[in-house]
Design a protein around this motif. Sequence first.
Motif, PDB file in Angstrom:
ATOM      1  N   VAL A   1     -30.813 -32.995  41.646  1.00 35.00           N
ATOM      2  CA  VAL A   1     -29.495 -32.381  41.447  1.00 35.00           C
ATOM      3  C   VAL A   1     -28.555 -33.357  40.728  1.00 35.00           C
ATOM      4  O   VAL A   1     -27.790 -32.956  39.850  1.00 35.00           O
ATOM      5  CB  VAL A   1     -28.895 -31.899  42.786  1.00 35.00           C
ATOM      6  CG1 VAL A   1     -27.449 -31.458  42.632  1.00 35.00           C
ATOM      7  CG2 VAL A   1     -29.726 -30.767  43.353  1.00 35.00           C
TER       8      VAL A   1
ATOM      9  N   SER B   1     -26.873 -32.397  37.192  1.00 35.80           N
ATOM     10  CA  SER B   1     -25.417 -32.290  37.119  1.00 35.80           C
ATOM     11  C   SER B   1     -24.788 -33.424  36.311  1.00 35.80           C
ATOM     12  O   SER B   1     -23.656 -33.312  35.866  1.00 35.80           O
ATOM     13  CB  SER B   1     -24.804 -32.268  38.522  1.00 35.80           C
ATOM     14  OG  SER B   1     -25.000 -33.526  39.157  1.00 35.80           O
TER      15      SER B   1
ATOM     16  N   ASN C   1     -16.490 -29.370  43.496  1.00 35.13           N
ATOM     17  CA  ASN C   1     -17.893 -29.005  43.309  1.00 35.13           C
ATOM     18  C   ASN C   1     -18.809 -29.476  44.437  1.00 35.13           C
ATOM     19  O   ASN C   1     -20.020 -29.255  44.384  1.00 35.13           O
ATOM     20  CB  ASN C   1     -18.402 -29.590  41.983  1.00 35.13           C
ATOM     21  CG  ASN C   1     -17.713 -28.963  40.805  1.00 35.13           C
ATOM     22  OD1 ASN C   1     -17.439 -27.772  40.798  1.00 35.13           O
ATOM     23  ND2 ASN C   1     -17.414 -29.766  39.805  1.00 35.13           N
TER      24      ASN C   1
ATOM     25  N   ALA D   1     -21.042 -26.713  46.185  1.00 34.63           N
ATOM     26  CA  ALA D   1     -22.115 -26.236  45.308  1.00 34.63           C
ATOM     27  C   ALA D   1     -23.211 -27.289  45.174  1.00 34.63           C
ATOM     28  O   ALA D   1     -24.412 -26.974  45.176  1.00 34.63           O
ATOM     29  CB  ALA D   1     -21.561 -25.882  43.939  1.00 34.63           C
ATOM     30  N   PHE D   2     -22.808 -28.541  45.070  1.00 34.92           N
ATOM     31  CA  PHE D   2     -23.739 -29.664  44.951  1.00 34.92           C
ATOM     32  C   PHE D   2     -24.627 -29.737  46.197  1.00 34.92           C
ATOM     33  O   PHE D   2     -25.854 -29.804  46.102  1.00 34.92           O
ATOM     34  CB  PHE D   2     -22.928 -30.951  44.781  1.00 34.92           C
ATOM     35  CG  PHE D   2     -23.710 -32.155  44.361  1.00 34.92           C
ATOM     36  CD1 PHE D   2     -23.895 -32.452  43.023  1.00 34.92           C
ATOM     37  CD2 PHE D   2     -24.229 -33.023  45.311  1.00 34.92           C
ATOM     38  CE1 PHE D   2     -24.585 -33.588  42.632  1.00 34.92           C
ATOM     39  CE2 PHE D   2     -24.928 -34.153  44.931  1.00 34.92           C
ATOM     40  CZ  PHE D   2     -25.105 -34.438  43.584  1.00 34.92           C
ATOM     41  N   LYS D   3     -23.994 -29.699  47.382  1.00 38.80           N
ATOM     42  CA  LYS D   3     -24.747 -29.775  48.632  1.00 38.80           C
ATOM     43  C   LYS D   3     -25.673 -28.580  48.802  1.00 38.80           C
ATOM     44  O   LYS D   3     -26.809 -28.718  49.259  1.00 38.80           O
ATOM     45  CB  LYS D   3     -23.801 -29.879  49.824  1.00 38.80           C
ATOM     46  CG  LYS D   3     -23.149 -31.233  49.941  1.00 38.80           C
ATOM     47  CD  LYS D   3     -22.231 -31.307  51.149  1.00 38.80           C
ATOM     48  CE  LYS D   3     -21.613 -32.689  51.267  1.00 38.80           C
ATOM     49  NZ  LYS D   3     -20.716 -32.791  52.414  1.00 38.80           N
ATOM     50  N   GLN D   4     -25.199 -27.396  48.447  1.00 41.11           N
ATOM     51  CA  GLN D   4     -26.027 -26.199  48.562  1.00 41.11           C
ATOM     52  C   GLN D   4     -27.233 -26.283  47.632  1.00 41.11           C
ATOM     53  O   GLN D   4     -28.338 -25.878  47.998  1.00 41.11           O
ATOM     54  CB  GLN D   4     -25.212 -24.936  48.256  1.00 41.11           C
ATOM     55  CG  GLN D   4     -26.008 -23.654  48.344  1.00 41.11           C
ATOM     56  CD  GLN D   4     -26.675 -23.455  49.699  1.00 41.11           C
ATOM     57  OE1 GLN D   4     -26.095 -23.733  50.735  1.00 41.11           O
ATOM     58  NE2 GLN D   4     -27.906 -22.978  49.691  1.00 41.11           N
ATOM     59  N   ALA D   5     -27.046 -26.828  46.437  1.00 40.56           N
ATOM     60  CA  ALA D   5     -28.159 -26.988  45.499  1.00 40.56           C
ATOM     61  C   ALA D   5     -29.203 -27.943  46.069  1.00 40.56           C
ATOM     62  O   ALA D   5     -30.408 -27.685  45.970  1.00 40.56           O
ATOM     63  CB  ALA D   5     -27.650 -27.497  44.150  1.00 40.56           C
ATOM     64  N   VAL D   6     -28.765 -29.024  46.683  1.00 42.23           N
ATOM     65  CA  VAL D   6     -29.698 -29.984  47.277  1.00 42.23           C
ATOM     66  C   VAL D   6     -30.510 -29.310  48.385  1.00 42.23           C
ATOM     67  O   VAL D   6     -31.737 -29.448  48.448  1.00 42.23           O
ATOM     68  CB  VAL D   6     -28.964 -31.232  47.815  1.00 42.23           C
ATOM     69  CG1 VAL D   6     -29.912 -32.115  48.610  1.00 42.23           C
ATOM     70  CG2 VAL D   6     -28.335 -32.017  46.680  1.00 42.23           C
TER      71      VAL D   6
ATOM     72  N   SER E   1     -31.143 -26.078  48.792  1.00 44.67           N
ATOM     73  CA  SER E   1     -32.027 -25.062  48.212  1.00 44.67           C
ATOM     74  C   SER E   1     -33.248 -25.691  47.558  1.00 44.67           C
ATOM     75  O   SER E   1     -34.376 -25.218  47.739  1.00 44.67           O
ATOM     76  CB  SER E   1     -31.273 -24.227  47.176  1.00 44.67           C
ATOM     77  OG  SER E   1     -30.253 -23.498  47.776  1.00 44.67           O
ATOM     78  N   ILE E   2     -33.031 -26.742  46.802  1.00 45.59           N
ATOM     79  CA  ILE E   2     -34.143 -27.389  46.108  1.00 45.59           C
ATOM     80  C   ILE E   2     -35.063 -28.077  47.103  1.00 45.59           C
ATOM     81  O   ILE E   2     -36.290 -28.039  46.954  1.00 45.59           O
ATOM     82  CB  ILE E   2     -33.617 -28.357  45.029  1.00 45.59           C
ATOM     83  CG1 ILE E   2     -32.977 -27.535  43.908  1.00 45.59           C
ATOM     84  CG2 ILE E   2     -34.726 -29.253  44.486  1.00 45.59           C
ATOM     85  CD1 ILE E   2     -32.224 -28.329  42.895  1.00 45.59           C
TER      86      ILE E   2
ATOM     87  N   CYS F   1     -37.254 -25.370  48.573  1.00 46.06           N
ATOM     88  CA  CYS F   1     -38.287 -24.955  47.615  1.00 46.06           C
ATOM     89  C   CYS F   1     -39.361 -26.028  47.469  1.00 46.06           C
ATOM     90  O   CYS F   1     -40.550 -25.714  47.383  1.00 46.06           O
ATOM     91  CB  CYS F   1     -37.663 -24.664  46.253  1.00 46.06           C
ATOM     92  SG  CYS F   1     -36.657 -23.181  46.214  1.00 46.06           S
TER      93      CYS F   1
END
Length: 88
Positions: A28, A32, A41, A44-49, A51-52, A55
């Motif tokens: 991330v 970014s 942000n 959004a940054f934490k949520q991306a981490v 989610s990834i 996965c």
Amino acid sequence: MCRNIKPLFNFDPPATDEEIHDAALQFVRKLSGTTKPSKRNEAAFKQAVVSIAKCAHELLSSLETSQPPRDREEVAAKARARTAIRFA
């Protein structure tokens, strides 16, 4: 590939949740272009981490191989040797 992201598949012992989270965080950050997001942000940054990391965990759990698991210490020793040669 970013040099800080290390392969996590087919190791004995398997990759930990912390290692998977760290790889997701590095990914991330790379995408970014920042190591620390602005307050605006941060969510959004934490949520991306998260989610990834989820996965990545699913991917590592579903991969199969016929190769024997690699030894972490052996792989780390090879990496240290390459680094010593590179920066000698």
